[in-house]
Enzyme design. Structure first.
Site, PDB file in Angstrom:
ATOM      1  N   HIS A 227      37.132  29.851  48.541  1.00 31.25           N
ATOM      2  CA  HIS A 227      37.793  29.669  47.251  1.00 31.25           C
ATOM      3  C   HIS A 227      39.301  29.484  47.410  1.00 31.25           C
ATOM      4  CE1 HIS A 227      38.365  30.246  42.899  1.00 31.25           C
ATOM      5  NE2 HIS A 227      39.411  30.979  43.227  1.00 31.25           N
TER       6      HIS A 227
ATOM      7  N   HIS B  21      35.122  28.225  37.020  1.00 29.27           N
ATOM      8  CA  HIS B  21      34.764  29.644  36.997  1.00 29.27           C
ATOM      9  C   HIS B  21      33.250  29.723  36.836  1.00 29.27           C
ATOM     10  CE1 HIS B  21      36.727  33.774  36.151  1.00 29.27           C
ATOM     11  NE2 HIS B  21      37.106  33.332  37.321  1.00 29.27           N
TER      12      HIS B  21
ATOM     13  N   GLN C 285      34.801  39.894  34.676  1.00 27.14           N
ATOM     14  CA  GLN C 285      35.983  40.359  33.965  1.00 27.14           C
ATOM     15  C   GLN C 285      35.950  39.893  32.517  1.00 27.14           C
ATOM     16  OE1 GLN C 285      39.607  39.486  36.603  1.00 27.14           O
ATOM     17  NE2 GLN C 285      37.998  38.223  37.465  1.00 27.14           N
TER      18      GLN C 285
ATOM     19  N   GLN D   3      42.729  40.809  35.013  1.00 29.03           N
ATOM     20  CA  GLN D   3      43.378  39.659  34.380  1.00 29.03           C
ATOM     21  C   GLN D   3      44.763  39.954  33.823  1.00 29.03           C
ATOM     22  OE1 GLN D   3      41.682  36.336  34.040  1.00 29.03           O
ATOM     23  NE2 GLN D   3      40.909  37.425  35.814  1.00 29.03           N
TER      24      GLN D   3
ATOM     25  N   SER E 252      34.488  23.969  44.783  1.00 31.42           N
ATOM     26  CA  SER E 252      33.565  25.094  44.676  1.00 31.42           C
ATOM     27  C   SER E 252      32.276  24.629  45.335  1.00 31.42           C
ATOM     28  CB  SER E 252      33.345  25.463  43.206  1.00 31.42           C
ATOM     29  OG  SER E 252      32.385  26.485  43.073  1.00 31.42           O
TER      30      SER E 252
END
Length: 1005
Positions: free
Chosen positions: A246, A334, A487, A562, A799
């Site tokens: 990543h 994401h 999250q 975050q 990704s």
């Protein structure tokens, strides 16, 4: 022994039961809707239940607040009625109301440790309102009729709660006290790695969620053998974060030996930078990313393209907008978090991308957002164990993007949705952000002695192993194993520190800070590690504010909690920054300083040194990776066997089916949830036409509101042309995606000589040589198309482990998916054009050639037999850029009334969209088509109507301008193929098509 102990800590869920706090009274407040019309959650529950076949007959939703603090009844009433409830639409109850007769009560509350933004805002507001510190938790109560208690609980599990982040309670919930944690004494843990064999290294890597390869683990072991000691847990975690796929893009930067039919290939493998043709008929590629995507961009810059200001080196790519301003762009994915918890995954995805823009240069102001979703079909019936239903995923990721962008006041202006059954186990969620900054603020670097200042939210266990998790493959157990990587974002927190940062950037005496970056993947480890790469850094982890007690020093260091930004601030400017943060209610902490004598990263906790890493090894110790790629030759241009005449396809029926296809049909139900006009800069919006019901090709915003110059924003996605189910070719897919992005931008008025693009590769595991070969071909397509269109890449992301292994051992791989995002300068927003046809005497002109290329198209997806003897479109890299330039010139001269790129669904679909987009109740638009003179080799009517040949534009032009336009187009293929009228009908006499455009629009919607 040490390894087992560390594994137990490193894989600990953030939801492990914490230690109970001393008893404190917990009060309950319920906020009820006064009228059923004011209860959208209940309506949504009823609609969802009906789709599942549930017997639910009635429902009521109630907001629940649980408050722990020294609050008497008067204070509770003041808070409830003066802060938490709207007196017009809601009424308040202190305590728990009884369950109504005939109903069952179910409540959904966040698990301990899960971010609860509403509770956080309420707690802050209560303290400001009455001066009493109060801990707040929230939840939702649902009273359901027509179902048993067990049916209600199962319905809640299906529609209302995600067990990864929420707990379902039967009946009303009022705990005696809130759980909390207790301080943890720092205890250094060393991980014996130096003497482990390959099998043990592999086990350690997987079970500790490091996801490093055996050669990478060997390199770490050798490094510590040289140092004469074992790594500490925090050192090993730091290396895993920094070396993750990543963060470092290992596959795209590797050396690849590519094997395929070079002689018969559509790719010209000669004279490509970083490529060596081998005697055995293979190609050795040194650093795939550097020799394709980056090489094309740097060659363009060397060839005089000087408006790119920063490429591939910052959080976002930067281009010149005008003499005073620059624009930056970033797009991320994401995917894995959104597969587990769609709402939080998407929200933190767009929040992180916005932070990338804020952390670019010396900070940019975010002015627009984009999103693209790739999910399973909404009518999917068989969902693998461990997966959420595609409809629920799409609904929740939309809500996550919506809530984050709307609450920050950033317009979401462009996007797309692509459906395919191969995304059922691994959806793709692309999030993009665009920002504007002063042109003299595009660079920033930390200086020795600068303090490491962190702004924003507190640190918790949420996001542990987020970077390494993103580098892993999903399985049916991923929701259990990686719950700690999920999250929930808090947009209000991010908006507060954005306001503070912009004030600090624009201070009268110059920026208060030297450099800035976000705490993204890897948390403090990546932010401090990157900013201090050339300096070293000393960090004191106990200084970080925590959401709750009990975190280890390793968890503090790698948590991706975050809404946090890291700044390098000179000592004499910290007080000035503190004053700004106090005014904006932003928390600030000083973690340490940049600069050490030996360029080392030194980590301390409570006065104990817990880690010391060489910056050189951290950033340059990753061993070179060598990989093999094998492309199984497929016929990209098969011999075409014409079908018998007349064409057997019912054109009208196929038009209906394509307009209703989920990839083509209107996305208004998503678009209208977003605020796309906030900040006042939107010129061309996602929906266009007199009634705001037509599909825009691109958005246009004004980054500088005092300027008539604009910025067009668009995307290109041609997944069907590279899809393995149709023996697709990712090289051709990439050419088509870049061509489509350029066309979308040109169609709204962008200058094709000022277009910059971004790549986002989402692939299955490239450990498979065939998948790696398809990635190579896509990268080669990037090189060729960028050189042809002169559209530099300025940023990108990959990704590369997007596949899902079911509980039966079956692997579901996503199709190779490359999203191209583009921005283009619009010289004058007054010259912008839109898709919707205008109500005046005019004709429809096509620019570009139509071929008999149905393979990989939507018409072939509806009727696979149509693609069997056809070909995938081959983009003409000479003609495509010429067409873009010619159309752009016509638009700037004011000769184009409406423009639409001809792509998904083909010509007939695009023409119908133009016509019904221009319809109003009083002035209907009609269009009569004649495709006999259509340029190109397509001879079948089905191909003329529905082929998705690239580089084609549909233009509405005035009758009197035809000769001027023909002269401007010169030898480019073009023809008049239709006449607009006021009939309100779409006709194609050659195919017996005679349809009411209002009916076609209803099908599309």
């Amino acid at each position: 022994m040490y390894i087992l102990a560390w594994l137990a800590v490193s894989t600990q869920s953030r939801y492990d039961p914490p230690v109970d706090a001393p008893a404190v009274t917990v009060s309950r407040i319920e906020i009820h809707p006064k009228h059923r019309a004011d209860d959208p959650r209940a309506r949504a529950l009823l609609a969802g239940a009906a789709q599942t076949g549930s017997a639910l007959t009635d429902a009521v939703s109630t907001r629940v607040y649980l408050l722990s603090g020294d609050l008497d009844n008067a204070a509770l009433a003041l808070v409830a009625e003066g802060l938490l409830a709207d007196p017009v639409t809601q009424h308040v109850v202190i305590g728990a109301t009884p369950t109504p007769a005939g109903f069952e009560t179910i409540e959904v509350h966040p698990l301990p440790g899960v971010m609860d933004p509403v509770a956080q805002s309420a707690a802050r507001a209560i303290e400001e309102m009455i001066g009493i510190p109060t801990d707040v938790k929230t939840g939702w109560r649902y009273d359901m009729a027509g179902v048993t208690q067990d049916q209600a609980r199962r319905l809640a599990a299906k529609l209302l709660a995600n067990p990864v982040i929420e707990r379902i309670h039967v009946g009303t919930y009022l705990p005696d006290r809130f759980p909390t944690g207790e301080p943890r004494e720092p205890r250094i843990t060393h991980i014996p790695i130096r003497e482990l064999d390959d099998a043990a290294l592999a086990r350690l890597s997987r079970e500790a969620h490091l996801f490093l390869s055996v050669p990478e683990m060997r390199a770490i072991a050798e490094h510590y053998r040289e140092k004469g000691r074992e790594p500490t847990d925090v050192e090993l975690e730091t290396l895993a974060q920094t070396w993750s796929e990543h963060c470092v893009h290992k596959t795209l930067k590797s050396t690849i030996r590519y094997e395929g039919d070079l002689a018969g290939d559509v790719i010209d493998w000669t004279n490509r930078p970083g490529h060596e043709l081998q005697a055995n008929g293979t190609v050795l590629i040194h650093n795939l990313l550097k020799s394709t995507v980056a090489a094309a961009t740097h060659e363009l810059i060397a060839d005089g393209l000087d408006w790119t200001l920063s490429v591939f080196v910052d959080n976002a790519g930067i281009i010149r907008f005008d003499d005073q301003h620059a624009v930056c762009v970033k797009v991320e994915t994401h995917n894995h978090p959104s597969a587990i918890e769609p709402y939080g995954g998407a929200a933190t995805g767009i929040g992180g991308c916005i932070r990338d823009v804020i952390g670019t240069g010396l900070a940019a102001k975010p002015i627009a957002s984009t999103d693209v979703f790739c999910v399973g079909p909404p009518d999917t019936t068989d969902v693998p164990a461990g997966c959420l239903h595609p409809k629920r995923i799409l609904t929740q990721i939309t809500a996550g993007i919506r809530d984050y962008g709307n609450r920050m006041g950033i317009p979401t202006v462009n996007g797309a949705v692509y459906f395919d059954s191969a995304y059922v186990g691994n959806p793709l969620v692309y999030c993009g952000s665009i920002g504007v900054m002063p042109i003299d603020r595009v660079e920033g670097d930390a200086n020795p002695g600068d303090h490491i200042i962190v702004l924003g939210g507190s640190t918790g266990r949420d996001g542990i192993h987020g970077a390494t998790f993103s580098s892993a493959e999903l399985t049916d157990t991923h929701a259990d194993e990686f719950s700690h990587a999920v999250q929930i974002g808090n947009a209000i927190e991010e908006k507060r520190f954005l306001d503070a940062i912009l004030q600090a950037r624009d201070a009268l005496d110059g920026p208060i800070y030297s450099a800035i970056t976000d705490c993204g993947a890897g948390g403090f480890s990546s932010a401090v590690g990157e900013m201090g790469e050339m300096l070293g850094a000393t960090v004191h982890l106990e200084r970080a504010p925590l959401k709750y007690e009990g975190l280890s020093y390793t968890e503090i260091w790698i948590s991706e909690a975050q809404e946090r930004m890291t700044l390098a601030v000179p000592l004499d400017k910290i007080d000035a920054l503190q004053r700004i943060c106090d005014a904006e209610s932003v928390d600030l902490c000083d973690l340490g300083t940049f600069g050490t004598p030996n360029r080392e990263l030194v980590l301390n906790c409570e006065g104990i040194e817990v880690g010391r890493l060489s910056m050189e090894f951290l950033h340059h110790g990753l061993p070179d990776t060598h990989r093999s790629a094998k492309w199984l030759a497929i016929p990209t241009t098969p011999t075409f066997a014409p079908k018998s005449s007349p064409d057997p396809t019912d054109i009208t029926d196929m038009l209906h089916r394509l307009l209703a296809h989920p990839n083509i049909a209107s996305k208004h139900w998503i678009i209208r949830q977003y605020d796309h006009e906030v900040q006042g800069g939107s010129v061309v919006k996602p929906l266009c036409g007199p009634d705001g019901t037509g599909p825009s090709d691109a958005a246009v915003v004004r980054p500088v509101l005092t300027s008539s110059q604009g910025l067009a924003i668009a995307s290109g996605l041609a997944t069907g042309f590279g899809h393995p189910d149709v023996a697709g070719d990712p090289y051709l897919m990439t050419l088509a995606a870049i061509d489509e992005c350029v066309r979308n931008l040109v169609c709204v008025g962008a200058d094709p000589t000022r277009i910059a693009i971004l790549d986002n590769f989402c692939w299955p595991s490239c450990d498979d040589p065939e998948q790696l070969a398809s990635l190579v071909r896509a990268a080669e397509g990037c090189y060729d198309a960028v050189k042809a269109y002169r559209t530099p890449f300025i940023s990108g992301k990959d990704s590369l482990n997007n596949q899902f292994t079911t509980d039966r051992g079956e692997t579901i791989r996503i199709p190779p998916t490359l999203l191209i995002t583009g921005v283009g300068i619009v010289p004058n927003v007054r010259r912008c054009v839109t898709v919707d046809a205008k109500p005046e005497g005019s004709v429809l002109l096509i620019v570009g050639s139509t071929g008999d290329c149905l393979r990989g198209s939507h018409v072939a997806a509806v009727d696979p037999s149509l693609g069997e003897s056809s070909r995938i479109p081959m983009t003409d890299l000479a003609q495509g850029p010429r067409a873009a330039a010619a159309v752009a010139e016509l638009i700037q001269r004011g000769l184009v009334l409406a423009a639409h790129d001809c792509s998904d669904g083909g010509l007939l679909v695009a023409a119908a969209e133009m016509a019904f987009a221009g319809n109003t109740q009083g002035q209907p638009i009609g269009l009569e088509l004649d495709l006999d003179g259509l340029p190109g080799p397509a001879d079948r009517l089905v191909a003329r109507a529905f082929a998705e040949s690239t580089s084609r534009y549909l233009l509405q032009i005035r009758l009197g301008d035809i000769e001027h336009i023909k002269a401007a187009l010169a030898d480019l293929p073009h023809a008049v193929i239709g006449t607009f009228s006021a009939t309100g009908r779409l006709t194609l006499p050659a195919a017996d098509v005679d349809e009411d455009l209002a009916d076609l629009q209803r099908i599309w919607r």
